[in-house]
Design a protein around this motif. Structure first.
Motif, mmCIF file in Angstrom:
data_model
loop_
_atom_site.group_PDB
_atom_site.id
_atom_site.type_symbol
_atom_site.label_atom_id
_atom_site.label_comp_id
_atom_site.label_asym_id
_atom_site.label_seq_id
_atom_site.Cartn_x
_atom_site.Cartn_y
_atom_site.Cartn_z
ATOM 1 N N VAL A 192 -28.317 63.915 -11.382
ATOM 2 C CA VAL A 192 -28.066 62.584 -10.819
ATOM 3 C C VAL A 192 -27.531 61.707 -11.944
ATOM 4 O O VAL A 192 -28.107 61.653 -13.028
ATOM 5 C CB VAL A 192 -29.358 61.964 -10.252
ATOM 6 C CG1 VAL A 192 -29.139 60.488 -9.918
ATOM 7 C CG2 VAL A 192 -29.833 62.715 -9.017
ATOM 8 N N LEU A 193 -26.405 61.055 -11.680
ATOM 9 C CA LEU A 193 -25.854 60.136 -12.673
ATOM 10 C C LEU A 193 -26.133 58.706 -12.206
ATOM 11 O O LEU A 193 -25.672 58.290 -11.146
ATOM 12 C CB LEU A 193 -24.345 60.322 -12.826
ATOM 13 C CG LEU A 193 -23.865 61.743 -13.125
ATOM 14 C CD1 LEU A 193 -22.351 61.737 -13.356
ATOM 15 C CD2 LEU A 193 -24.568 62.317 -14.346
ATOM 16 N N LEU A 194 -26.912 57.950 -12.975
ATOM 17 C CA LEU A 194 -27.217 56.569 -12.615
ATOM 18 C C LEU A 194 -26.448 55.627 -13.539
ATOM 19 O O LEU A 194 -26.725 55.544 -14.739
ATOM 20 C CB LEU A 194 -28.716 56.275 -12.752
ATOM 21 C CG LEU A 194 -29.648 56.825 -11.667
ATOM 22 C CD1 LEU A 194 -31.068 56.311 -11.908
ATOM 23 C CD2 LEU A 194 -29.162 56.427 -10.283
ATOM 24 N N VAL A 232 -31.956 63.045 -14.427
ATOM 25 C CA VAL A 232 -31.224 61.779 -14.337
ATOM 26 C C VAL A 232 -30.489 61.523 -15.647
ATOM 27 O O VAL A 232 -31.083 61.579 -16.724
ATOM 28 C CB VAL A 232 -32.180 60.613 -14.037
ATOM 29 C CG1 VAL A 232 -31.473 59.274 -14.224
ATOM 30 C CG2 VAL A 232 -32.747 60.736 -12.620
ATOM 31 N N VAL A 233 -29.186 61.284 -15.533
ATOM 32 C CA VAL A 233 -28.417 60.871 -16.705
ATOM 33 C C VAL A 233 -28.045 59.405 -16.519
ATOM 34 O O VAL A 233 -27.320 59.046 -15.591
ATOM 35 C CB VAL A 233 -27.135 61.708 -16.877
ATOM 36 C CG1 VAL A 233 -26.380 61.254 -18.129
ATOM 37 C CG2 VAL A 233 -27.485 63.187 -16.967
ATOM 38 N N LEU A 234 -28.598 58.564 -17.387
ATOM 39 C CA LEU A 234 -28.219 57.152 -17.379
ATOM 40 C C LEU A 234 -26.845 57.017 -18.004
ATOM 41 O O LEU A 234 -26.562 57.641 -19.035
ATOM 42 C CB LEU A 234 -29.213 56.326 -18.180
ATOM 43 C CG LEU A 234 -30.580 56.091 -17.545
ATOM 44 C CD1 LEU A 234 -31.521 55.472 -18.586
ATOM 45 C CD2 LEU A 234 -30.439 55.185 -16.340
ATOM 46 N N ARG A 253 -37.465 64.534 -13.459
ATOM 47 C CA ARG A 253 -37.985 65.580 -14.338
ATOM 48 C C ARG A 253 -37.607 65.269 -15.774
ATOM 49 O O ARG A 253 -38.405 65.400 -16.683
ATOM 50 C CB ARG A 253 -37.393 66.937 -13.899
ATOM 51 C CG ARG A 253 -38.117 68.129 -14.461
ATOM 52 C CD ARG A 253 -37.677 69.399 -13.754
ATOM 53 N NE ARG A 253 -36.416 69.921 -14.250
ATOM 54 C CZ ARG A 253 -35.381 70.268 -13.482
ATOM 55 N NH1 ARG A 253 -35.453 70.141 -12.161
ATOM 56 N NH2 ARG A 253 -34.271 70.731 -13.999
ATOM 57 N N VAL A 254 -36.344 64.837 -15.954
ATOM 58 C CA VAL A 254 -35.813 64.533 -17.285
ATOM 59 C C VAL A 254 -34.929 63.294 -17.152
ATOM 60 O O VAL A 254 -34.284 63.119 -16.121
ATOM 61 C CB VAL A 254 -34.926 65.689 -17.817
ATOM 62 C CG1 VAL A 254 -34.392 65.352 -19.213
ATOM 63 C CG2 VAL A 254 -35.694 67.002 -17.847
ATOM 64 N N VAL A 255 -34.908 62.453 -18.184
ATOM 65 C CA VAL A 255 -33.929 61.364 -18.229
ATOM 66 C C VAL A 255 -33.111 61.518 -19.503
ATOM 67 O O VAL A 255 -33.672 61.683 -20.595
ATOM 68 C CB VAL A 255 -34.607 59.981 -18.206
ATOM 69 C CG1 VAL A 255 -33.547 58.881 -18.252
ATOM 70 C CG2 VAL A 255 -35.494 59.823 -16.982
ATOM 71 N N ARG A 256 -31.794 61.534 -19.343
ATOM 72 C CA ARG A 256 -30.905 61.610 -20.507
ATOM 73 C C ARG A 256 -30.012 60.373 -20.518
ATOM 74 O O ARG A 256 -29.953 59.629 -19.533
ATOM 75 C CB ARG A 256 -30.038 62.878 -20.441
ATOM 76 C CG ARG A 256 -30.859 64.157 -20.519
ATOM 77 C CD ARG A 256 -30.026 65.296 -21.073
ATOM 78 N NE ARG A 256 -30.888 66.453 -21.299
ATOM 79 C CZ ARG A 256 -31.046 67.451 -20.411
ATOM 80 N NH1 ARG A 256 -30.354 67.446 -19.274
ATOM 81 N NH2 ARG A 256 -31.857 68.444 -20.671
ATOM 82 N N LEU A 257 -29.297 60.188 -21.611
ATOM 83 C CA LEU A 257 -28.465 58.987 -21.738
ATOM 84 C C LEU A 257 -27.062 59.365 -22.192
ATOM 85 O O LEU A 257 -26.897 60.088 -23.178
ATOM 86 C CB LEU A 257 -29.095 58.021 -22.757
ATOM 87 C CG LEU A 257 -28.268 56.777 -23.116
ATOM 88 C CD1 LEU A 257 -28.006 55.914 -21.886
ATOM 89 C CD2 LEU A 257 -28.973 55.971 -24.197
ATOM 90 N N ALA A 258 -26.073 58.867 -21.455
ATOM 91 C CA ALA A 258 -24.675 59.054 -21.842
ATOM 92 C C ALA A 258 -24.019 57.688 -21.997
ATOM 93 O O ALA A 258 -24.159 56.838 -21.116
ATOM 94 C CB ALA A 258 -23.942 59.857 -20.769
ATOM 95 N N PRO A 292 -36.445 52.563 -30.723
ATOM 96 C CA PRO A 292 -36.252 53.999 -30.991
ATOM 97 C C PRO A 292 -35.616 54.709 -29.796
ATOM 98 O O PRO A 292 -36.286 55.426 -29.058
ATOM 99 C CB PRO A 292 -37.669 54.483 -31.287
ATOM 100 C CG PRO A 292 -38.550 53.552 -30.528
ATOM 101 C CD PRO A 292 -37.865 52.227 -30.532
ATOM 102 N N ILE A 293 -34.350 54.440 -29.607
ATOM 103 C CA ILE A 293 -33.632 55.021 -28.475
ATOM 104 C C ILE A 293 -32.343 55.623 -29.017
ATOM 105 O O ILE A 293 -31.688 55.025 -29.880
ATOM 106 C CB ILE A 293 -33.333 53.926 -27.414
ATOM 107 C CG1 ILE A 293 -34.590 53.648 -26.594
ATOM 108 C CG2 ILE A 293 -32.153 54.330 -26.515
ATOM 109 C CD1 ILE A 293 -34.514 52.462 -25.690
ATOM 110 N N ARG A 294 -31.999 56.840 -28.532
ATOM 111 C CA ARG A 294 -30.705 57.411 -28.946
ATOM 112 C C ARG A 294 -30.047 58.047 -27.731
ATOM 113 O O ARG A 294 -30.716 58.399 -26.756
ATOM 114 C CB ARG A 294 -30.865 58.440 -30.067
ATOM 115 C CG ARG A 294 -31.680 59.626 -29.659
ATOM 116 C CD ARG A 294 -31.588 60.798 -30.614
ATOM 117 N NE ARG A 294 -32.387 61.887 -30.054
ATOM 118 C CZ ARG A 294 -31.941 62.682 -29.064
ATOM 119 N NH1 ARG A 294 -30.708 62.563 -28.596
ATOM 120 N NH2 ARG A 294 -32.735 63.602 -28.560
ATOM 121 N N ALA A 295 -28.722 58.150 -27.808
ATOM 122 C CA ALA A 295 -27.981 58.702 -26.679
ATOM 123 C C ALA A 295 -27.892 60.218 -26.817
ATOM 124 O O ALA A 295 -27.801 60.753 -27.924
ATOM 125 C CB ALA A 295 -26.586 58.098 -26.621
#
Lengths: 180, 439, 332
Positions: free
Chosen positions: A33-35, A100-102, A127-132, A143-146
């Motif tokens: 899922v891309l949010l 989920v990919v933010l 289940r997982v959240v990733r960041l793009a 403390p956040i990284r992409a």
């Protein structure tokens, strides 16, 4: 004073690469899922979904994308004029147990992403959240990284990074504006 | 030997310029031109208007009982500052001025203060309750010599009681001053009933509640051949009825307040209780009619209805706020602004409406007199060209409830002479009359 | 917008912003976690000089869903027995650092008085003042109308106004803050309003109001209005001769079973029946009408929380400066 650091073709190439990275990290398009975070993160998420669908024709890009309004989760609400919240729209299958990919245009202090993580917690349990992000300009305050970055742009905090997206701004470009 | 004063180069109410007036021993010693100033304090009156001392037919001095709102001392200081040499103190004190004892007390307090001639008004009914006549004769025969009787604040609504009062006061040439307000039509009333009250959701005070009482009273006064005075007329309809009554020869006089000549119920939209008053502020049409009526004499006099209140009675919700406005120190300026600057009347009519006629209505022999040798020196010297901004905190009254706060107005009192003594000089409060402690 | 005191001076743009924000708030109400952190650390005081459990709990729920701290202050005091003065109460709340005061008062204008005074710096929300206004009730009514009719038209309600809607407001207009607030708001949003009431229960001085006035409920119902808003009538009014008896009132101005039946066969196929509550069943509205599918009474209550969340959010979330900061520009 400004200089263009990414043009239309650069942005497209960066998004193509991010799309491939997402698929690779997820080992396919399963449960993806891309949010997108409004405003510019949402059209970027739509573009990424279309690129993923091009690689994996089984994917329906519209069913993969959602928009996540984080206005009411921000920690700086009182530092700005009142902002009416925008709509949050999840894909029909929701986000529970999904990957989920933010997606956002610029990663800077990290505060928007913190707000997005809080917003996600309130609407489901992925289940997982990733960041793009298209651009990471540094100067993190949290403390956040992409996980996926289109372009790392070392900047001074006196500079402004402008991401312009055709869907919003009628042009695709990333510009750095120097201090006046 | 008291100080003599030479008022030099004044303009009279009638418009005569370069007039000198010598004041000595409480009286006008001489009126003429280029009078000798030997031994006299000279008051330069070049460009100033010299008026007969103003007489207020309608003042609330609050003492006895509400000394937190005003005392005879502070109220009469305010009167002097406003150019007044006489005020009629309304009867709604605590206790009510419904006996010879209370009116004599107020009279004595006025004499002791020495700022103006205080004429107590007697209540028409015991305790303003509208049930039994107060001892009108005893008040008339007291040292206070009461001639004006009023339940002001409350209407004498019982028609029989009103008739009897009108008849009875004839015995001593008195007058009943009616607060015209039909009580049932104004239950819970908060403001003028009309377009603004409809929007604000405030219970209305319809014009008809005033007009119906005035209509009844002028017919009663005609029937019994008595003198009637109508307090604070506020509606165009009331003006029509009074005009009609005067044409029919009814012995009726009427008063208007300065605030009803200038302000309208649109101000209530601010919800600021400083604009809450009884009778309420009305509409533009009413203001226009009242101005015309004062100019043509249908309304005889200006009465301030000076009604000071402690601040806590105004610093609250509209519905809980007290009704009333201060007015003694702004009356001259407001009337100049509303009536003279608009060309509706001149200083001669001003003198009539603020001094000569109120003195006649109240049967005050020493006030409202011509500017002539031998007359008691009750005089008001006005600078018509002055302009000032109203600041309630700089006033002599205890009340801070002026609806004119912040307004720039014309006209300033330069000097007030009360029985030959300047209670106000150079625009500042001077000293009370030296005979004040006597008597 | 610093305060919400009335709808009389509310612009269409501000009203639509509130309604749109309320749409987002309504979605929160459908989620498992019915809470947003937007007003964390801010204090909302419910200052009630008049009992109204319904309105108070609606504001309380709204504030709590936005994570604000809520203090309920039931100030005793009536026109008869004056309690602590409004000024003293306000200064007490100021000392307690209230960020917003939701005030219900029996006296018309009390919220405006509070807002205009220098007694307190907080945002003031009028939760009903005397017979003056009840702006959040009108906003929730407009929200309910907008949702209902855009759904039927197959449109999204975001950004919409109420143009084209015809609404009848029926009953004791004279004493109704709900009627006043609705009249201003609905007409600002483009709706056409007809007031229906016995002549004794209409204020003097409404010639310039932007509405039609009728004394005949059946005539108005026959035109098939989009909504009929019934106002609460106090039975005691007949003691002041506003109408001869409760029975005559109900028969002439009440929404009874016959009128409900007439609606079924009239032009008003989708007409909704609204009521601000609490209802006097059998007086201004029959039980059948109140419980019919046309009745939006419960939807109004539900929407009340969303609309009040929107109002509190819009009044309390921002600061007053309009100077955008670099961080904002980079992230928007």
């Amino acid at each position: 004073m400004f200089r263009t650091v990414l043009g239309e073709a650069d942005i497209d190439r960066a998004l193509t690469r991010i799309a491939h990275e997402i698929l690779e990290a997820n080992k396919g398009s399963q449960d993806l899922v891309l949010l997108g975070i409004p405003r510019r993160g949402f059209p970027l998420a739509q573009r990424l979904a279309r690129k993923i669908a091009r690689t994996d024709p089984a994917v329906n890009p519209d069913a993969m994308v959602g928009r996540l309004d984080v206005t009411m989760f921000r920690d700086d609400l009182r530092k700005h004029p009142t902002r009416p919240p925008g709509p949050t729209k999840l894909p029909p299958a929701g986000i529970d147990d999904k990957v989920v990919v933010l997606v956002d245009d610029v990663l800077y202090s990290g505060r928007t992403i913190r707000a997005a993580l809080d917003a996600i917690v309130d609407i489901g349990r992925p289940r997982v959240v990733r960041l793009a992000v298209l651009v990471d300009r540094g100067h993190r305050e949290l403390p956040i990284r992409a996980d996926h970055v289109g372009k790392n742009l070392p900047t001074s905090s006196a500079e402004k990074v402008r991401v312009r997206i055709t869907e919003v701004d009628s042009v695709d470009e990333v510009v750095i504006e120097g201090p006046a | 030997m008291t100080t003599t004063y030479l008022i030099k180069g004044a303009t009279t109410a009638a418009g005569e310029t370069g007039v000198d007036v010598l004041v000595a021993d409480g009286r006008i010693a001489e009126r003429g031109r280029s009078l000798s100033s030997a031994g006299a304090v000279v008051v330069d009156a070049d460009g100033l208007v010299l008026l007969p001392g103003m007489v207020d037919i309608h003042t609330h001095l609050r003492e006895p009982g509400r000394e937190d709102a005003e005392t005879v001392e502070t109220g009469t200081r305010a009167a002097a500052m406003g150019g007044y040499t006489s005020v009629h103190a309304m009867a709604n004190s605590m206790p009510v001025a419904d006996t010879a004892g209370v009116v004599e007390q107020v009279y004595a307090l006025g004499r002791r203060a020495g700022w103006v001639d205080v004429r107590p008004v007697g209540a028409v009914t015991v305790g303003l309750a509208g049930e039994r006549l107060a001892e009108l004769g005893a008040m008339a025969q007291s040292r206070a010599g009461v001639r004006v009787f009023s339940d002001d604040g409350i209407c004498v609504s019982d028609p029989v009681l009103m008739r009897r009062a009108l008849e009875y006061v004839k015995a001593f040439d008195g007058v009943v001053a009616q607060h015209a307000q039909e009580p049932r039509l104004t239950e819970g009333a908060q403001m003028n009933e009309g377009a603004v009250s409809a929007v604000l959701g405030l219970a209305g005070w319809p014009a008809v509640a005033e007009e119906s009482i005035i209509a009844r009273d002028v017919l009663l006064a005609q029937h019994v051949g008595s003198r009637l005075h109508v307090c604070h007329v506020s509606t165009a309809g009331s003006v029509e009825i009074i005009r009609w009554a005067k044409q029919r020869g009814v012995n009726v006089t009427a008063e208007v307040t300065p605030h009803h000549l200038l302000l309208t119920d649109e101000l209530v939209r601010s919800w600021n209780p400083v604009y809450k008053v009884n009778p309420p502020l009305r509409t533009n049409e009413d203001v226009t009619a009242l101005r015309e009526a004062l100019a043509d004499g249908t309304i005889d006099v200006v009465g301030t209805d000076h009604a000071p209140h402690p601040s806590e009675h105004k610093e609250c919700e509209w519905a809980q706020a007290a009704m009333g406005m201060t007015g003694l120190e702004t009356a001259l300026s407001v009337v100049q602004h509303a009536m003279i600057e608009t060309g509706l009347m001149d200083w001669a009519r001003f003198a009539e409406a603020t001094s000569i006629l109120p003195a006649q209505i109240g049967r005050v022999q020493t006030q409202g007199r011509p500017l002539a040798a031998g007359e008691m020196a009750n005089l008001t010297l006005v600078d018509p060209a002055a302009r000032w901004t109203v600041d309630p905190h700089k006033m002599a009254t205890k009340g801070r409830n002026s609806p004119f706060a912040g307004l720039e107005l014309p006209g300033a009192v330069v000097a007030t002479f009360f029985a030959g003594h300047p209670t106000v000089l150079e625009g500042r409060l001077n000293t009370p009359h030296p005979d004040a402690q006597g008597d | 917008m610093k305060h919400l005191l009335s709808t009389e001076n509310l612009s269409a743009a501000d009203a639509i912003r509130i309604l749109d924000t309320a749409e987002e708030m309504a979605l929160v109400g459908e989620r498992e976690v019915k809470k947003l952190p937007a007003l964390r650390g801010r204090t909302v005081v419910n200052l009630f000089f008049e009992d109204s459990t319904r309105t108070r709990i609606s504001f309380e729920a709204a504030a709590k869903r936005l994570s604000a701290d809520v203090i309920n202050f039931a100030a005793k005091g009536s026109s008869v027995s004056k309690g602590e003065s409004l000024k003293d109460t306000a200064q007490t709340l100021e000392a307690m650092s209230a960020d917003a005061v939701v005030i219900r008062h029996w006296a018309s204008g009390a919220p405006a008085r509070l807002a205009a005074s220098d007694w307190i710096d907080a945002a003031v929300v009028n939760a009903g003042d005397g017979t003056h206004e009840h702006p959040t009730q009108a906003l929730l009514d407009a929200f309910t109308l907008r949702r209902h009719w855009s759904q039927i038209a197959g449109r999204a309600s975001l950004g919409e106004d109420l143009r084209g809607l015809r609404i009848a407001i029926v009953g004791d207009v004279l004493h109704s803050r709900v009627a006043r607030s609705n009249l201003w708001l609905l007409t600002t949003l483009g709706a056409e309003v007809t007031l229906v009431a016995p002549p004794t229960l209409l204020p003097v001085g409404i010639a310039d109001w932007p509405c039609r006035v009728s004394f005949d409920l059946d005539e108005v119902l026959a035109t098939g209005p989009h909504a009929i808003m019934m106002l609460r009538v106090q039975g005691e009014r007949m003691n002041a001769a506003f109408f001869p008896s409760a029975r005559e009132y109900a028969r002439t101005w009440g929404f009874d079973d016959d009128r409900l039946a007439a609606l079924e066969v009239s032009a008003g196929k989708d007409t909704i029946i609204m009521h601000p509550g609490p209802m006097n069943r059998g007086l201004e509205i029959s039980s059948a009408a109140a419980d019919s599918p046309r009745s939006t009474v419960l939807a109004q209550v539900r929407n009340g929380v969303s609309v009040r969340m929107a109002v509190l959010y819009l009044l309390l979330s921002g600061d007053d400066s309009t100077q955008p900061t670099p961080a904002q520009e980079a992230t928007v």
